[in-house]
Each structure stands twice: as C-alpha cells, then as structure tokens.
Design a protein around this motif. Sequence first.
Motif, PDB file in Angstrom:
ATOM      1  N   LEU A  30       3.643  18.797  16.959  1.00 29.75           N
ATOM      2  CA  LEU A  30       3.686  18.410  15.551  1.00 29.75           C
ATOM      3  C   LEU A  30       4.197  16.979  15.442  1.00 29.75           C
ATOM      4  O   LEU A  30       5.229  16.627  16.023  1.00 29.75           O
ATOM      5  N   TYR A  31       3.438  16.167  14.703  1.00 33.63           N
ATOM      6  CA  TYR A  31       3.825  14.770  14.482  1.00 33.63           C
ATOM      7  C   TYR A  31       3.822  14.515  12.977  1.00 33.63           C
ATOM      8  O   TYR A  31       2.838  14.777  12.287  1.00 33.63           O
ATOM      9  N   ASP A  32       4.953  14.040  12.466  1.00 32.54           N
ATOM     10  CA  ASP A  32       5.083  13.691  11.048  1.00 32.54           C
ATOM     11  C   ASP A  32       5.638  12.285  10.929  1.00 32.54           C
ATOM     12  O   ASP A  32       6.707  11.983  11.496  1.00 32.54           O
ATOM     13  N   ASN A  33       4.939  11.444  10.194  1.00 31.00           N
ATOM     14  CA  ASN A  33       5.425  10.103   9.911  1.00 31.00           C
ATOM     15  C   ASN A  33       5.515   9.934   8.402  1.00 31.00           C
ATOM     16  O   ASN A  33       4.512  10.088   7.691  1.00 31.00           O
ATOM     17  N   TYR A  34       6.726   9.648   7.909  1.00 31.99           N
ATOM     18  CA  TYR A  34       6.969   9.512   6.470  1.00 31.99           C
ATOM     19  C   TYR A  34       7.408   8.083   6.148  1.00 31.99           C
ATOM     20  O   TYR A  34       8.199   7.477   6.876  1.00 31.99           O
ATOM     21  N   ASP A  35       6.905   7.594   5.039  1.00 30.17           N
ATOM     22  CA  ASP A  35       7.345   6.304   4.505  1.00 30.17           C
ATOM     23  C   ASP A  35       7.451   6.457   2.991  1.00 30.17           C
ATOM     24  O   ASP A  35       6.446   6.471   2.283  1.00 30.17           O
ATOM     25  N   GLU A  36       8.689   6.594   2.486  1.00 30.59           N
ATOM     26  CA  GLU A  36       8.925   6.826   1.062  1.00 30.59           C
ATOM     27  C   GLU A  36       9.735   5.663   0.484  1.00 30.59           C
ATOM     28  O   GLU A  36      10.726   5.235   1.079  1.00 30.59           O
ATOM     29  N   VAL A  37       9.323   5.197  -0.662  1.00 31.55           N
ATOM     30  CA  VAL A  37      10.054   4.155  -1.374  1.00 31.55           C
ATOM     31  C   VAL A  37      10.478   4.728  -2.726  1.00 31.55           C
ATOM     32  O   VAL A  37       9.640   5.030  -3.580  1.00 31.55           O
ATOM     33  N   PHE A  38      11.793   4.910  -2.891  1.00 35.03           N
ATOM     34  CA  PHE A  38      12.355   5.449  -4.127  1.00 35.03           C
ATOM     35  C   PHE A  38      13.325   4.425  -4.710  1.00 35.03           C
ATOM     36  O   PHE A  38      14.306   4.057  -4.067  1.00 35.03           O
ATOM     37  N   LYS A  39      13.016   3.947  -5.913  1.00 32.80           N
ATOM     38  CA  LYS A  39      13.844   2.932  -6.570  1.00 32.80           C
ATOM     39  C   LYS A  39      14.093   1.745  -5.631  1.00 32.80           C
ATOM     40  O   LYS A  39      15.226   1.292  -5.456  1.00 32.80           O
ATOM     41  N   LYS A  40      13.015   1.297  -4.985  1.00 35.20           N
ATOM     42  CA  LYS A  40      13.002   0.123  -4.119  1.00 35.20           C
ATOM     43  C   LYS A  40      13.772   0.293  -2.817  1.00 35.20           C
ATOM     44  O   LYS A  40      13.963  -0.664  -2.065  1.00 35.20           O
ATOM     45  N   THR A  41      14.231   1.530  -2.548  1.00 35.62           N
ATOM     46  CA  THR A  41      14.884   1.813  -1.264  1.00 35.62           C
ATOM     47  C   THR A  41      13.881   2.531  -0.365  1.00 35.62           C
ATOM     48  O   THR A  41      13.270   3.528  -0.776  1.00 35.62           O
ATOM     49  N   ASP A  42      13.726   2.031   0.855  1.00 32.87           N
ATOM     50  CA  ASP A  42      12.725   2.565   1.773  1.00 32.87           C
ATOM     51  C   ASP A  42      13.353   3.633   2.668  1.00 32.87           C
ATOM     52  O   ASP A  42      14.377   3.386   3.328  1.00 32.87           O
ATOM     53  N   TYR A  43      12.746   4.817   2.668  1.00 24.58           N
ATOM     54  CA  TYR A  43      13.193   5.905   3.535  1.00 24.58           C
ATOM     55  C   TYR A  43      12.067   6.206   4.518  1.00 24.58           C
ATOM     56  O   TYR A  43      11.030   6.760   4.150  1.00 24.58           O
ATOM     57  N   LYS A  44      12.267   5.800   5.767  1.00 20.26           N
ATOM     58  CA  LYS A  44      11.255   6.016   6.797  1.00 20.26           C
ATOM     59  C   LYS A  44      11.798   6.951   7.868  1.00 20.26           C
ATOM     60  O   LYS A  44      12.976   6.922   8.203  1.00 20.26           O
ATOM     61  N   ARG A  45      10.889   7.765   8.398  1.00 23.43           N
ATOM     62  CA  ARG A  45      11.280   8.581   9.556  1.00 23.43           C
ATOM     63  C   ARG A  45      10.030   9.079  10.259  1.00 23.43           C
ATOM     64  O   ARG A  45       8.957   9.204   9.667  1.00 23.43           O
ATOM     65  N   THR A  46      10.187   9.339  11.546  1.00 23.78           N
ATOM     66  CA  THR A  46       9.119   9.927  12.349  1.00 23.78           C
ATOM     67  C   THR A  46       9.694  11.107  13.110  1.00 23.78           C
ATOM     68  O   THR A  46      10.728  10.989  13.780  1.00 23.78           O
ATOM     69  N   GLU A  47       9.040  12.257  12.977  1.00 27.78           N
ATOM     70  CA  GLU A  47       9.452  13.452  13.706  1.00 27.78           C
ATOM     71  C   GLU A  47       8.339  13.839  14.674  1.00 27.78           C
ATOM     72  O   GLU A  47       7.184  14.006  14.272  1.00 27.78           O
ATOM     73  N   VAL A  48       8.695  13.967  15.933  1.00 24.52           N
ATOM     74  CA  VAL A  48       7.769  14.424  16.968  1.00 24.52           C
ATOM     75  C   VAL A  48       8.336  15.704  17.545  1.00 24.52           C
ATOM     76  O   VAL A  48       9.469  15.718  18.055  1.00 24.52           O
ATOM     77  N   VAL A  49       7.570  16.788  17.453  1.00 30.20           N
ATOM     78  CA  VAL A  49       8.100  18.100  17.841  1.00 30.20           C
ATOM     79  C   VAL A  49       7.131  18.801  18.787  1.00 30.20           C
ATOM     80  O   VAL A  49       6.209  19.503  18.347  1.00 30.20           O
ATOM     81  N   PRO A  50       7.279  18.639  20.105  1.00 33.51           N
ATOM     82  CA  PRO A  50       6.529  19.463  21.046  1.00 33.51           C
ATOM     83  C   PRO A  50       7.248  20.808  21.210  1.00 33.51           C
ATOM     84  O   PRO A  50       8.485  20.890  21.089  1.00 33.51           O
TER      85      PRO A  50
END
Length: 854
Positions: free
Chosen positions: A529-549
């Motif tokens: 499972l690979y998830d890449n998130y890029d969220e911008v809330f009120k001009k604050t950037d929340y990024k993360r990548t989860e790799v789950v073998p």
Amino acid sequence: MKLSIYIILSLFIVLVYSNADAQSHKDTTATVTVAGTCGQCKARIEKAAKITGVKSAKWDVTSHLLTVQYNESQTSLDVIASNILAAGHDVGDKKAATTIYDKLPECCKYRDELPEVDNVNHNDSLATPSGNVVKGIVLQSDKKGNLLPLTGASIVWLTNGKGVTTDAFGGFQITKPDNDNKLVISFTGYRADTITVTGHDELKIVMATDKTLKEVIVTSRQRSTYLSMLSPIRTEVMTGKELLKAACCNLSESFETNPSVDVSYNDAVTGSKQIQLLGLSGNYTQLTVENLPGPRGIATPLGLNSIAGPWVESIQLTKGIGSVANGYESIAGQINVELKKPESEHLYANVYVNDFGKTDLNLNLSQRISKKWGTALLLHDDFLTNKNLDQNKDGFRDLPTGNQFSFVNRWAYNDEKGLSSQFGIKVLTEKRTGGQTGFDASEDKHTTNSYGLGMNINRYEFFAKTGYVFPEKQYKSIGLQLSGISHQQDSYFGLTDYNAKQQNVYANLIYQSIIHSTTHKFRTGVSFLYDNYDEVFKKTDYKRTEVVPGAFFEYTYTPIEKLNVVAGLRADHNSLFGFFVTPRMHIRYEPIKGTTIRVSAGKGQRTANIFAENMSVFVSSRTVNIINAEAGKAYGLNPEVAWNKGISVDQKFKLFHNDALLSLDYFRNDFTNQVVVDLENVRTVNFYNLQGKSFSNSFQVQLNVEPVKKLELRLAYRYYDVRTDYNGKLLERPLMAKNRAFANIAYAISGWKFDYTINYVGKKRIPATDGNPVQYQLSNSSPDYVLMNAQVSKTVGKKQKMDFYAGSENISNYKQPNAIIAADQPFSPYFDASMIWGPVSGRMLYAGWRMKIE
C-alpha cells in the motif's frame, strides 16, 4: 472536456455493438434447474453450459431455470449438467462437490439461501428406495411434439403436503404415506395435475403445452437480502433486488432499507454524508469496491456520493473485523460493493428526478465481444440547479448545486482453462457550489459579501484483477489485485481554503489451497500500500507519504460441517509508524439445524485523516488545534488502534407457516489509541491522541418474517453505548443516538411493489454551546424523532420490461430547527453548521423510470 468524453464513449459503443453476433438457429431446447444467487452465478453457469454443441444458454436468477439450445449430435443434457456441476452449481438434485462449492465467492453461496417450494421436504428425494417408494418422470411437450424433461416440478402428496422436486432429467422418487394415494404435480406456467397412485410402476407424467396458463404463477423467489449461514464471517448480502426498494441514486442511499447502517449528513452546508456502523463513524468501516480500496482518505466525506446506485450489483456488509486478506484497516466492519460485470444485463437505463430539482441519468451497457472477451460501460450524470432550495428558511441552500459526471469502462477475459482477468478505468469529475442562497462565486468568493463554498473534484482510477484456478485441483488458486488512484480536491469554505491531493497504489497477491484435505484450508499472500498526501489548509501544507508492505496467513479448520474456525495473522510495516501485527479469529458453530452462532475477535489499525474526515468543521468559525503533535507522524498524531470482539446468534424458524429469521448480535470496540475529535469547547475543535478510555458497545436484534405470502416485514432495535475520554471526562459520543428502531414493509403483487420504511431515532447529546450568546445556544440534547420513506413501482411489458417508480423521503417533513448556529452572521465567531443531529431538508418527492435488457 465533457463533450469530448461523450464523443469517445459514443464511438466506443458503436464499434462494440457493430461486432455483435446474430443469433444462430435453435436445435433442441431443454430447461433445467441450476442453483445460484446472483449475477456472478449467472455468468459462471452460462459459461459452464456453453460447451461444444451448445448454441445458447440463459440462466434466470429469479426462477433458477437454465434454458439451453444444443445440437444432440454433438452433446447431451447429461454432459452439460456435468460441466455445470464441475463449476460448483447444483443441477436438479445432483450436488456439486463440496470442495468446488467452497471455492465460490461468498455472495454465490446458495445452499442455505435458496427458497424452497412450499411445504416440500427435499430430503425425501434422497430416501432409500423401498416397496413404499413411488418413482416417476415428468415431461413437457414442445411445439414439435418432442417430450423434454421438466426440471424443478413439484411433486406433493395431497393430504400431508410433503413432497420433492424433479431432478435435471425430470425424474423423482417419493415415499408414499399409508393414508394418501393422490399426488399433485405442479410447475410454474402449468395447471396443477392430480393423479392417483395405484401400484408401484414408474409414473410417466406429461404436462401438455395446451395446459399453459396465460399468467405465470411464481411459487418461489430469491431473497432480496440474505445472511450466509455457512460462512464463518457473518456477512449480510444486499442483492440488486434490495436496492430497487428505494431510489438509490448513489451508495449513501443504498442503506435506507437496512437496519444495521445509519447514513446522515455531516453538516448543513456541504451535502456530504457519513455512515455509522456499530455506533462508530464511517471512518472505522473499511469501504471496498470488489475488494479493492474504495473511497478513503481525501475521498472520505463525499465518497458515498461517488458510487452510482444503478452501478451496484450487490453489497456485502460485515460487522466487526473482516479477513486479514483484505487488509488491516477494518475496525467497525467492512462494506464491499460489487459493481455490475460484463456478464450482467445487456442494457440498463435509469432516469430519476425529484422536486428539489435534482436529476440523475444512468446508462449501463455490456457486450460479449467473443467467447473469451466481454466489456461493460457504466455511465452516470447528476445535476442540481435549484439555488433557492431553502426549506428551513435560514438563508442557506439545503444542498449545494452543481454537477457530477462519472463512468466506468471494464473488460473481462476468460480462457476457459482456469485463467480469468478483469481490468478497467473509473473517472469522476464533480463541481459543487453552496452556501447562502444569494452567493455568487464570480463576485463573492473569498469575501464577506455572502458566505459560500465551492468544491472541484477530479478522480481517476485504474484497477485489474487476475486469477488462475488449477484445472486439476479446483481447491488451489492464485490471484493478483491491483489498483491506482489519483484524487484531487480544490475547495473553499467562506474565507478558508482547503486543497488536497492523494495518490494511492495498492497490490495484493493471494494464494489459497488445502493441507491434505478440505478440512484444512489456507490463504496466504503479500500486499503493498502506497499513499501520498499533500493537503493545504489555511495556507499550511501538510504532506506525508505512507508505504506499507505486508504479508498475511489465514487458516480455516472445518472438522465437521457444523463447525468452522478461521484464524488469521498479518504483519505490516508502516514507513511512519513502524512494524505492527494484526491477529484475527472467527468461529462459526451450528449446534442444531437452523441455529448459527458466531464469535469473532481481532485488531484493526488505521491512520486518521483529520481534515478530510472532519470536513464539517470547515463550515464553522472554530479554531483548529492539533495538540501535542510530534514530527514525523501523520499530522503529528499516532495511528488509531482498536480491538473488536463480537458474538451473534441467527435462528431460523417457521412463523405464519413461512420462513423467519431472528438475529441477535453484540459487538464491543476498545481503542488502545484514537485520534480524539474534541468539540466540547464551542470556540475550538481539538485533535489529540487518546488519554484514557474510548469504547463502543453495540447490540441489535432483528426479525425478518413473512406474515402472508409476498408481504415481507423487517423489524429491528439497536442500542449503542459509545464513550470517550475528553480531557479526562468520560462522555457519551456527541450526536449519536443510544436507541434506534427500524421497520420495513415490502409487498409485491401483479408487477406492483410497495415499500414503506420507518426509522425511530432517540435523543443525542449535543456539545455544550453555553459559550455563545443566548440566541445562539442549543440544548444539551436533541429530541427523538421518526422518519418515514415510501416507494411504489410498477413493472410493465413482457419482452422488454420497464419499471416506473415514485416515492417520498421524510414523509412527515421533519427538519432540525436552527440547523446552522448564527446563520444570520456566517462570518461571526459563533457560526457553526456542524451541529447536525437530524434532517437538514424536509419532505422530498421523486419519480423515475428504468429499463433492463438481459
């Protein structure tokens, strides 16, 4: 953009249908009864029947009759029946091997679900022949005068009502009682005959064609919702027939006649909905589409709206933990949606309109390209243009306006030697505008002139599933599941922007076989499972990548037919949270015939997506705080982990001379960690890791009964006790009713269908609002209320059947008063549209038309 898509799809349809083969000349025609339950069974049965010499094969899912046209010089009915048995489906009284039957998907398990002919004891046909046994054969005459076996005819003694049905070759044997010598022979479409048995010679009974009735009398039918009594994992299957009891424009409306799942609006502005299962929000229910990841992560708030109801073939609902083969995220349960396959109906069209101004258009097309290839195209378009829909007169639109367009194109391949594959793409585009009725995005966006919101969503998916069943060892198979998703949402809520993008890749390799015998079965495999998130809330950037073998192993022990034990274990490594183990166990025991007891226990883990899963806080003036966040984690918070335990008892019995089912289940969830959504301060929403306890208790009792023929009654009561520690105080979960009751009445006669549903919802705790001015304060709890829905439909036509339907939701026109706090001051610190405990909009009337061509 949309015009070009329509042009491409139109060309696709023309090219596909131009290759359709003409029907060949009919030779010999025969009809046999073949056991099955759904569209997947239909495809499997028809495929097995289409051997060399067979011109056509068509199986009816309602009557369970297979009609075959074949050349007698090339094959025989016996050979056709043998091939169907090898595919796992019983033919007449001939049983498919248990090892093959066990390999069928759960939705295809028919041996405990098929309806029986009234007052017929099918076990009599297996009695040992003796001097008290009557044998015979039932035949029908075709137009040419040929005598053909009549499969599935009812043979019943006149006095005691006991009897059997004829097998694949029209044969039967039945034990003769001492006080009766009159047999009643009946079959759908023929007048019943009564004959007197005077000796022990074999009977030859011919149902002549001139006895055919003008109107077919149906004496048995498939249940619209059923519970597999043989599966160790308690799974309720909602068939396509159940989904027709309501409008079901999308998945969120598919549970209106199901007492286990609650669907409610998240807030009073966005139109987004959430499901609730076992007293927990839908975030804790794993939503899959054909056992591949469904709407999750960024897609959670609007995911239920993104799957069109007419696309759905069936829904499998599992309470509690599921199988480790499907992943580790299931905590409250799993909802798996099966979409219509290329083997489904040739054409399906649906048009729906309601008095809110919403219109839905659906078109499903499928085509067999060749013996090995088939394709299907599913189209959906809906739009709402009424900007003045404001039934509660608070100045805000009850639903956002806009348009959603989506389609699925899927292909299926089967080499008839054990290898099968299906793959396809899904595309969704959606644009919505909401807020105050006078809001104009071109002038008021990002201003305080008028409050508005806008959402622009683009979602693209690819999926593929390939499987191979070893021809010489039907119990052994290997399969690979693949999917890729790109989801983009650009949105604004008043003065707040929220833009998010998610990219997902999923792979699951499953191998299953036995250990020495079918008493010991296992499934094992690896996943990614690979998830890449890029969220911008009120001009604050929340990024993360989860790799789950991960890897898993599941063992099934079946020492006797009455007992199943399934033990599973999976191990995964999350790139953010490290290594974790997920154990799960299910036990099914049938102490006596008709009584099924199941026990389950196991662990689930998931990563909370705090913004997408709580989008309702965006339509409020609350300040968002993430407490004690740690670097390197999702939003600085730990994963959510819970243990689920459950027990259920399902009892079949006779009531009013018809089959009835009484079900009781109890489930408890205990969180060892949870991302707490704290709304106890009216000015803020706080997210933090659980400090203390969090648990849910769910109890449900349900009765399914048929008081009179064709009148189905479904009754249920649910009790929830859901509590969480909020800053050291163990409180009831807000906006969750402790008590709920449900009733659904369904009646069908002469092409008419009537459905009526009542929901009672008890009072709910409302977070304190005493920090607001008096005019913007709410009481500490909501009142209880009742909701009612109804639908009537009529089927017309013989060759090309069409349904016309009309209905109403929220018949009593009940609405939550003051659904939006400070609706008159949407930019004030008191504004809050997230405190929703009841219906946002009132009575809604709808009507529609649908047509299906097999």
